[in-house]
Design a protein around this motif. Structure first.
Motif: not given
Length: 597
Positions: A8-18, A27-34, A271-278
């Motif tokens: 879980x933590x690794x995926x969140x960190x990877x999402x932030x880095x990408x 690039x649409x950020x939603x597309x990156x996290x998805x 908190x909002x960034x974390x909520x979006x990423x999750x």
């Protein structure tokens, strides 16, 4: 347990880095996290996550956090400027989109009517995070009135889409036939009415509680966020729209004086960034792309229908009473990106036990990706083509909201002195109310007592109320001769804001629309025509000319007006088209200037 934490933590960190690549390339950020979720999912690295109820629960909590922050950041001025059209788009617009897309889904997928309308309801709301990330990342600065309308609509249309989705699911699962119209109005009145009242009361109570209790400073943001989630949960428990309640509570709390507000805003950003990423990661993990094959082509066609026909038709009908120009209507239709809320609602049929629920999630996911790819990368070209981009001003490098004893409404502003600015060219000096608190030159602090003249490259720190920021921008902006682009947006000539409207009408042989008295000054006439909420770029038509708001003081008073002659290529931000000819107007310019206007 520990491998789960690591994943879980690794995926969140990877999402932030990408996300750094998304900011760099727009690039649409939603597309990156998805994409991160899809790569880690069942068809990628093999992580299996198929708990629909847990996915919807996590997504709902994350969405509540996002909506509260969205409301908290919405200013009253923004609401006044765009409340009416945004409310129509967020309610009637969502309903019309549901009907239009439902009809198309009925034709493409041969679904029963309730299932087709459910498909339309799931995809009917826009995604605010995707829209405004793209505007920021692409450096697109559009007219405030257009931006305000899109901001309020995107933040307030989710409750309507959620209500319609739940309504159609309940009708599908109902064992006895129900009256659709009666169910709609009964459910709409209960959910929206209770949600609105709960939000107003909840927002008021949050502010009162925070202002009356004494806590460690770090605890106030936690108290506010937990209270907001309580408003969401209590409202939903009693049958209201918890999402509407938490959004309204955010608006109420964000526009009242509250202890620790500046710290809360910084906390909520994280908190909002974390909520979006999750939320995006969970939705990406839940989807199985290998199941897309059967529905891929009809889903793409339905997505294109939504982009090219469904959303534009709904927007055009909703904005018709407000007399927006074609450019604004077209841009509002084009930036209706779909995002996480639609995918979250796509999970709801599975969570509530609807037969064949996988179809909804797969189709909606494909439509969301289509929207992000087609619309996401074309927002900036669309805004430029429609001439809705405002030439960028030179603003402060940093703008920090302060919590000071006595609660003065001041901010710390940091400017960099530019070459050929009014301050360095000797054309202006800072007024007494804007004396710098600190000047940094060459990495060392200097005071004005030591050297009263500011130099290019100096960093200037000063305190000022928020309403004076636009005035300070002029002192620190770079002097330049207005080019053709500036004239195109802000008019070819300057008009005295205190000049008599009668002189203007006589000089140009024009007629003021409506029953506004010509005895008014030009500025008073424009403020009245714009409903008392002028913003830079607003236009008021007078015959074959447009009066353009070039500068606004303290958010209400028009400080500078431009005169734009009608032509086929002129831009518009809020214009009612006029068919009068522009012939002979230039010949009357000398008369107008001679009269002091």
């Amino acid at each position: 347990m520990f491998p789960t934490i690591l994943v879980g933590a690794g995926l969140i960190a990877l999402s932030i880095l990408t996300s750094a690549f998304a900011f760099r390339f727009g690039t649409p950020l939603l597309l990156v996290f998805l994409s991160v979720g899809l790569i880690a999912g069942e068809d990628g690295l093999g992580l299996v996550f198929n708990d629909a109820e847990l996915a919807y629960f996590l997504g709902s909590v994350a969405l509540a956090v996002i909506l509260f922050d969205s409301g908290f950041g919405t200013r009253v001025q923004t609401l006044r400027r765009a409340a009416a059209p945004a409310f129509v788009l967020a309610t009637v617009g969502v309903f019309l989109t549901t009907i239009f897309v439902g009809v198309a889904a009925w034709l493409l997928f041969d679904l029963p009517w309730l299932h087709a309308l459910l498909m339309g309801a799931i995809i009917s709301s826009t995604d605010a995070a995707a829209v405004f990330f793209l505007l920021r990342a692409g450096g697109v600065k559009i007219y405030k009135r257009v931006r305000s309308m899109l901001e309020v609509e995107s933040g307030s249309n989710d409750p309507m889409a959620i209500f319609l989705t739940i309504l159609f699911i309940e009708l599908i699962l109902s064992e006895t036939p129900a009256n659709l119209v009666a169910s709609f109005f009964e459910g709409f009145g209960l959910q929206m009415g209770l949600g609105l009242v709960s939000g107003l009361v909840g927002g008021f109570l949050i502010v009162e509680i925070v202002n009356r209790v004494r806590l460690e400073e770090a605890l106030y943001p936690i108290l506010v966020m937990s209270s907001a989630l309580c408003v969401f949960a209590v409202t939903a428990h009693f049958g209201g729209s918890g999402f509407l309640a938490v959004y309204v509570a955010g608006i109420v709390a964000g526009n009242r004086s509250m202890k620790g507000a500046s710290a809360l805003r910084r906390y909520q950003q994280g908190m909002t960034w974390l909520a979006q990423i999750v939320m995006f990661l969970v939705l990406g993990l839940f989807v199985t792309p290998s199941e897309f094959g059967v529905v891929l082509l009809p889903a793409l066609l339905l997505g294109l229908f939504l982009i090219l026909i469904g959303r534009p038709l709904a927007v055009a009908l909703c904005l018709l009473p407000f007399r927006y120009d074609r450019e604004t209507v077209a841009f509002s239709a084009w930036v209706g990106l779909r995002g996480a809320v639609s995918i979250l609602l796509g999970i709801l049929p599975a969570a509530m036990g609807v037969e064949g629920a996988d179809l909804f999630l797969n189709v909606v996911f494909i439509m969301v990706v289509t929207s992000l790819l087609v619309q996401g990368w074309t927002i900036k070209p669309a805004a430029r083509w429609l001439k809705l981009i405002v030439p960028a001003d030179m603003g402060p490098l940093e703008r920090i909201e302060l919590e000071l004893p006595g609660n003065p409404r001041h901010e710390l502003l940091i400017y960099k002195v530019l070459d050929e600015s009014p301050l360095t060219m000797g054309n202006a000096s800072l007024p007494n109310w804007a004396r710098p608190a600190l000047v940094v030159r060459g990495g060392r602090a200097v005071t004005l007592d030591q050297d009263d003249a500011l130099r290019p490259g100096d960093l200037v720190y000063l305190f000022a109320p928020p309403e004076y920021t636009s005035l300070l921008d002029q002192f620190f902006s770079q002097l330049k001769t207005p080019d053709e682009t500036d004239k195109e947006y802000f008019g070819e000539f300057l008009v005295n804001v205190d000049a008599s409207l009668a002189d203007l009408l006589q000089a140009y042989d024009l007629h003021a629309p409506g029953d506004i008295a010509p005895e008014l000054t030009v500025g008073a006439y424009m403020i009245k025509a714009l409903g008392g909420q002028p913003v830079v770029g607003d236009r008021v038509p007078v015959g074959a000319c447009d009066l353009v708001v070039r500068r606004v003081h303290q958010g209400r008073n028009i400080a500078e007006v431009g005169l734009a002659l009608h032509s086929e290529s002129r831009p518009t931000a809020y214009v009612r088209k006029s068919s009068r000819s522009a012939l002979g107007l230039r010949a009357r310019l000398a008369m107008l200037l001679k009269r002091g206007a």
